[in-house]
Design a protein around this motif. Structure first.
Motif, mmCIF file in Angstrom:
data_model
loop_
_atom_site.group_PDB
_atom_site.id
_atom_site.type_symbol
_atom_site.label_atom_id
_atom_site.label_comp_id
_atom_site.label_asym_id
_atom_site.label_seq_id
_atom_site.Cartn_x
_atom_site.Cartn_y
_atom_site.Cartn_z
ATOM 1 N N HIS A 151 0.834 -1.202 0.000
ATOM 2 C CA HIS A 151 0.000 0.000 0.000
ATOM 3 C C HIS A 151 0.871 1.256 0.000
ATOM 4 O O HIS A 151 0.519 2.257 -0.636
ATOM 5 C CB HIS A 151 -0.950 -0.008 1.190
ATOM 6 C CG HIS A 151 -2.102 0.936 1.025
ATOM 7 N ND1 HIS A 151 -3.000 0.825 -0.015
ATOM 8 C CD2 HIS A 151 -2.497 2.026 1.726
ATOM 9 C CE1 HIS A 151 -3.896 1.801 0.072
ATOM 10 N NE2 HIS A 151 -3.604 2.542 1.119
ATOM 11 N N ARG A 154 2.142 1.769 -3.591
ATOM 12 C CA ARG A 154 1.111 2.333 -4.473
ATOM 13 C C ARG A 154 0.805 3.777 -4.112
ATOM 14 O O ARG A 154 0.565 4.605 -4.987
ATOM 15 C CB ARG A 154 -0.158 1.480 -4.398
ATOM 16 C CG ARG A 154 0.030 0.060 -4.929
ATOM 17 C CD ARG A 154 -1.321 -0.585 -5.189
ATOM 18 N NE ARG A 154 -1.211 -1.999 -5.491
ATOM 19 C CZ ARG A 154 -1.362 -2.980 -4.606
ATOM 20 N NH1 ARG A 154 -1.657 -2.706 -3.351
ATOM 21 N NH2 ARG A 154 -1.273 -4.241 -4.980
ATOM 22 N N THR A 155 0.809 4.062 -2.817
ATOM 23 C CA THR A 155 0.525 5.434 -2.400
ATOM 24 C C THR A 155 1.619 6.376 -2.909
ATOM 25 O O THR A 155 1.330 7.476 -3.396
ATOM 26 C CB THR A 155 0.405 5.503 -0.869
ATOM 27 O OG1 THR A 155 -0.670 4.636 -0.465
ATOM 28 C CG2 THR A 155 0.106 6.913 -0.387
ATOM 29 N N VAL A 158 0.823 6.722 -6.664
ATOM 30 C CA VAL A 158 -0.421 7.457 -6.931
ATOM 31 C C VAL A 158 -0.219 8.940 -6.628
ATOM 32 O O VAL A 158 -0.673 9.805 -7.386
ATOM 33 C CB VAL A 158 -1.587 6.866 -6.108
ATOM 34 C CG1 VAL A 158 -2.805 7.768 -6.162
ATOM 35 C CG2 VAL A 158 -1.948 5.464 -6.627
ATOM 36 N N THR B 147 -6.992 4.002 -11.699
ATOM 37 C CA THR B 147 -5.980 4.138 -10.652
ATOM 38 C C THR B 147 -6.608 4.678 -9.363
ATOM 39 O O THR B 147 -6.396 4.139 -8.271
ATOM 40 C CB THR B 147 -4.861 5.089 -11.131
ATOM 41 O OG1 THR B 147 -4.358 4.614 -12.383
ATOM 42 C CG2 THR B 147 -3.735 5.164 -10.111
ATOM 43 N N HIS B 151 -7.205 2.518 -5.905
ATOM 44 C CA HIS B 151 -6.484 2.971 -4.708
ATOM 45 C C HIS B 151 -7.471 3.264 -3.574
ATOM 46 O O HIS B 151 -7.172 3.014 -2.406
ATOM 47 C CB HIS B 151 -5.634 4.194 -5.024
ATOM 48 C CG HIS B 151 -4.569 4.430 -3.994
ATOM 49 N ND1 HIS B 151 -3.588 3.501 -3.715
ATOM 50 C CD2 HIS B 151 -4.334 5.472 -3.150
ATOM 51 C CE1 HIS B 151 -2.794 3.972 -2.751
ATOM 52 N NE2 HIS B 151 -3.226 5.165 -2.396
ATOM 53 N N ARG B 154 -8.541 -0.104 -2.061
ATOM 54 C CA ARG B 154 -7.517 -0.676 -1.190
ATOM 55 C C ARG B 154 -7.360 0.130 0.093
ATOM 56 O O ARG B 154 -7.141 -0.422 1.160
ATOM 57 C CB ARG B 154 -6.177 -0.743 -1.934
ATOM 58 C CG ARG B 154 -6.200 -1.685 -3.130
ATOM 59 C CD ARG B 154 -4.785 -2.030 -3.552
ATOM 60 N NE ARG B 154 -4.737 -2.746 -4.815
ATOM 61 C CZ ARG B 154 -4.520 -2.178 -5.998
ATOM 62 N NH1 ARG B 154 -4.342 -0.869 -6.077
ATOM 63 N NH2 ARG B 154 -4.480 -2.911 -7.093
ATOM 64 N N VAL B 158 -7.490 -1.391 3.656
ATOM 65 C CA VAL B 158 -6.306 -1.308 4.529
ATOM 66 C C VAL B 158 -6.668 -0.598 5.829
ATOM 67 O O VAL B 158 -6.259 -1.012 6.910
ATOM 68 C CB VAL B 158 -5.151 -0.597 3.791
ATOM 69 C CG1 VAL B 158 -4.014 -0.244 4.755
ATOM 70 C CG2 VAL B 158 -4.620 -1.474 2.653
ATOM 71 N N GLU B 164 -3.936 -7.950 2.291
ATOM 72 C CA GLU B 164 -3.857 -8.143 0.842
ATOM 73 C C GLU B 164 -3.173 -9.478 0.563
ATOM 74 O O GLU B 164 -2.069 -9.733 1.040
ATOM 75 C CB GLU B 164 -3.055 -7.003 0.199
ATOM 76 C CG GLU B 164 -2.842 -7.225 -1.280
ATOM 77 C CD GLU B 164 -2.476 -5.967 -2.048
ATOM 78 O OE1 GLU B 164 -2.235 -4.916 -1.433
ATOM 79 O OE2 GLU B 164 -2.453 -6.041 -3.290
ATOM 80 N N LYS B 267 -11.796 13.591 -7.681
ATOM 81 C CA LYS B 267 -10.575 13.790 -8.460
ATOM 82 C C LYS B 267 -10.847 13.997 -9.952
ATOM 83 O O LYS B 267 -10.122 14.719 -10.617
ATOM 84 C CB LYS B 267 -9.642 12.596 -8.255
ATOM 85 C CG LYS B 267 -8.246 12.812 -8.789
ATOM 86 C CD LYS B 267 -7.219 11.927 -8.110
ATOM 87 C CE LYS B 267 -5.814 12.210 -8.597
ATOM 88 N NZ LYS B 267 -4.820 11.342 -7.960
#
Lengths: 446, 446
Positions: A151, A154-155, A158, B147, B151, B154, B158, B164, B267
């Motif tokens: 995570h 990906r963060t 992103v 994307t 995100h 997740r 999380v 995961e 976004k």
């Protein structure tokens, strides 16, 4: 009554709670019974004053107490139970200073009395019963760390406008070596399982995506049985445009890893130390960089002659180089750069003015390679030449070569093995420990 | 000079900047040349006062100006260029009120002059040249939305302690139907490609993981050519323990989607409206729930007789039901619940007291199914019975049935198709548009 996770009990006042999980141990004493209950968040001591027999004037409550006592005596390890009882804070209880006195106990799912694996079972046997093996707190922690690590990766991406892509795993041809390729019947024809997202993450560059990442399975029909190889593994991939050289790739790579290690240390540092005896720290930036030729000299000066003739390091050479880096720079990571063209794939860009070297690197962590990165060759005529030189038929690569014929920015990226990073982070001996369900030449089950 | 992304130019003062991207259009007028340059973040107008010929006393600067003019005249669509020049803010410029006057122009990568696809090319032709097709701003936006959407999913999980997992795609047997199974040679034996992570995400429950998720490829050897099917697709999966019924699964599912839609609307809402003409909003909670039997009545009352005999809805029935829900509740989503056992897999739990119905649901979005969820049967003897009833051999499922023999909590989850959600979110006609590289019975390239 709503179930409370064991880790959330500590701040609660004394009173009635419901917990649920599996029976880890039962201590069935004459006057009192203790059960250690574990759930996904922790372990808890349950206590029950035993009622072993009923007097002639027994009432319903006493009959219920007898039933609970007998149920506890019959609990097999692993049985799933739901328990309601009185939470008590008691410093004398070693397990978190908490205890729940059982008022109701429901056996939700019984376990067979004989557990097929024990603490001293071999790794192979544990993998046969992976779903039981994963109940160990160390095993569960590995995958919580995995979650945090991914995570954070990906963060990082992103936040920097990378696009997440899902490249196909079914391909019409090989992307790496034909030697380690899984082939399947695909309707009237054949298909191959992707060995890496290489071609398709590169495709995102002429597509104008700028920066992409993917975390997904990759497949290698690799017959080897080492602790570092699998036929299916989770590959962490990034690729981005408008770079000047592989240095730009390394700069992103190390920053990314520092971000992910920061997240893991913050969230799991104490647990990692408690369960794995590893004091994990965030790597400092920049990571040391050592050209491959220099790495060979270092290893040789240390008294080791790499027994390979192709110019690459071998595992022992990697270990010795990492030990040297640790001693000299106090660093767990090292980028080994400028690999010879002969041991790199055709799509790695070569040095301007020295076609014998590539704009590439391997990243070693605690003595083992975890990643390969490079700037890619984006000039189609050079790419075709390099493919030919490696004995590939440009005709088979037409779909890939087309990516370079309609404008493509200079680009590069890396692939990194998730299970390897976790194995090396936690000081474990095999990626079988850090893979949810390992796949090897003789292992497809469970 | 460091490259600036086009989207970051607006706040900069007038002055020298470097930009890089591909040539979208060239307007080559006698006295002045205009180039629209696009990068991953936007489009920009470049301008160059043309120098068409040199006087006899031409100096170096004039020779350079002639060279730039000629270079611009020769630019093919798609060519990658790097440009340094003077940024000017000018409200009259339609493209963002900005213009860069070219001082230096470097052709980084030339494009072949004939672009193989045009705006009116068929979808199939566009997919042949997917890397060029993806340069369309609409296409790039789809994957930026993807994307953000993933995100947010997740992050929701999380934040709630889901783990995961990466389940293997190589299996020793089928997990769903043998009919749509890809088979491959696996060393001395055979392996199959995973049709869903079903068995292995369930395995995490007896393993004590509590809650898990996975976003990964799944494979179906499905020979159909509809707009909603692919042989490889990205499956969004979650599974968690200690539920009371499928209602707990739906409650998580709708909360999750609301979180992800919130992120996408925040976004990309304005861009989605500009490029797709869709005014996307965050769905309200709870989503409407309609039992399948009632759904049939609604569709029938609307004048449509579902032509299937197995009791399931067909695509037209789904569209009509969704239209009814939209009209009645103003909602784009609907959970259709309590499917008949006959049209559900053996591992769905059935109603207590009515084995003809299951604790399951389908989720429809804008008229099409995007997900199936259920409580799973965790009592091994019931599971074996249900497998037999479906014509499966419990002997082939031994590894799976073992998961239920050593204690397993009640659990449930869902699988959801990523490309379908995006297709329906943006009002597109096919998942081929929302898949990075579509795979179908006759498509393995590029």
């Amino acid at each position: 009554m709503t179930r409370t996770l064991i880790k959330n009990l500590a701040p609660l006042p004394a009173g009635t709670v419901t917990v649920a999980g599996w029976v880890e141990t039962v201590r069935d004493q004459k006057k009192v019974q203790f059960v250690v209950l574990r759930d996904e968040s922790g372990a808890l001591q349950l206590v029950n004053p035993a009622t072993r027999e009923l007097g002639e004037d027994a009432d319903d409550a006493q009959r219920a107490a007898l039933a609970i006592t007998e149920a506890i005596s019959g609990l097999a390890h692993g049985t799933m139970v739901r328990v309601t009882g009185e939470l008590k804070h008691d410093e004398r209880v070693k397990l978190g200073g908490l205890e729940v006195k059982i008022a109701e106990l429901e056996v939700v799912s019984e376990a067979l009395p004989e557990t097929p694996i024990a603490d001293d079972s071999s790794l192979d046997k544990r993998l046969d019963w992976r779903f039981l093996d994963l109940r160990r707190p160390e095993a569960a922690l590995i995958f919580r760390i995995q979650t945090t690590f991914e995570h954070a990766l990906r963060t990082y991406w992103v936040d920097r406008d990378f696009i997440e892509i899902h490249t196909p795993k079914l391909m019409a041809s090989a992307s790496e070596s034909r030697a380690e390729l899984f082939e399947l019947e695909y309707f009237e024809g054949k298909a191959y399982l992707s060995q890496s997202p290489q071609f398709f993450k590169q495709m995102a560059q002429p597509a104008g995506f700028g920066r992409v990442f993917e975390i997904a399975p990759a497949f290698r029909a690799d017959p080897s049985f080492t602790s570092r190889h699998a036929t299916e593994f989770t590959s962490i991939d990034a690729e981005f445009s408008w770079i000047d050289s592989h240095e730009d790739v390394m700069a992103m790579h190390e920053e990314l890893l520092a971000a992910a290690f920061t997240a893991v240390v913050e969230k799991h540092g104490a647990e990692i130390e408690a369960l794995f005896g590893v004091e994990l720290s965030v790597p400092t930036l920049p990571f040391p960089r050592i050209p491959l030729a220099e790495a060979h000299e270092i290893v040789k000066a240390g008294g080791y002659e790499v027994p390979r003739t192709d110019g690459d390091l071998d595992p022992e050479g990697e270990r010795r180089l990492s030990a040297h880096v640790k001693e000299t720079y106090g660093h767990d990571f090292v980028f080994v750069t400028d690999y010879a063209s002969g041991i790199r794939p055709f799509y790695h860009m070569r040095h301007e003015g020295d076609a014998g070297l590539t704009n590439s690197y391997d990243l070693l962590y605690n003595g083992t390679e975890i990643s390969t990165g490079a700037q890619r060759e984006h000039r189609v005529e050079v790419l075709i030449e390099q493919a030919r030189e490696k004995g590939l038929e440009p005709e088979e690569l037409e779909f890939y070569l087309d990516f370079f014929r309609y404008g493509v920015p200079p680009h590069g990226g890396f692939g990194m093995g998730l299970a390897r990073v976790l194995m090396l982070m936690l000081g474990l001996g095999s990626i079988r420990e850090t893979t949810y369900l390992f796949r090897g030449p003789t292992r497809l089950l469970p």
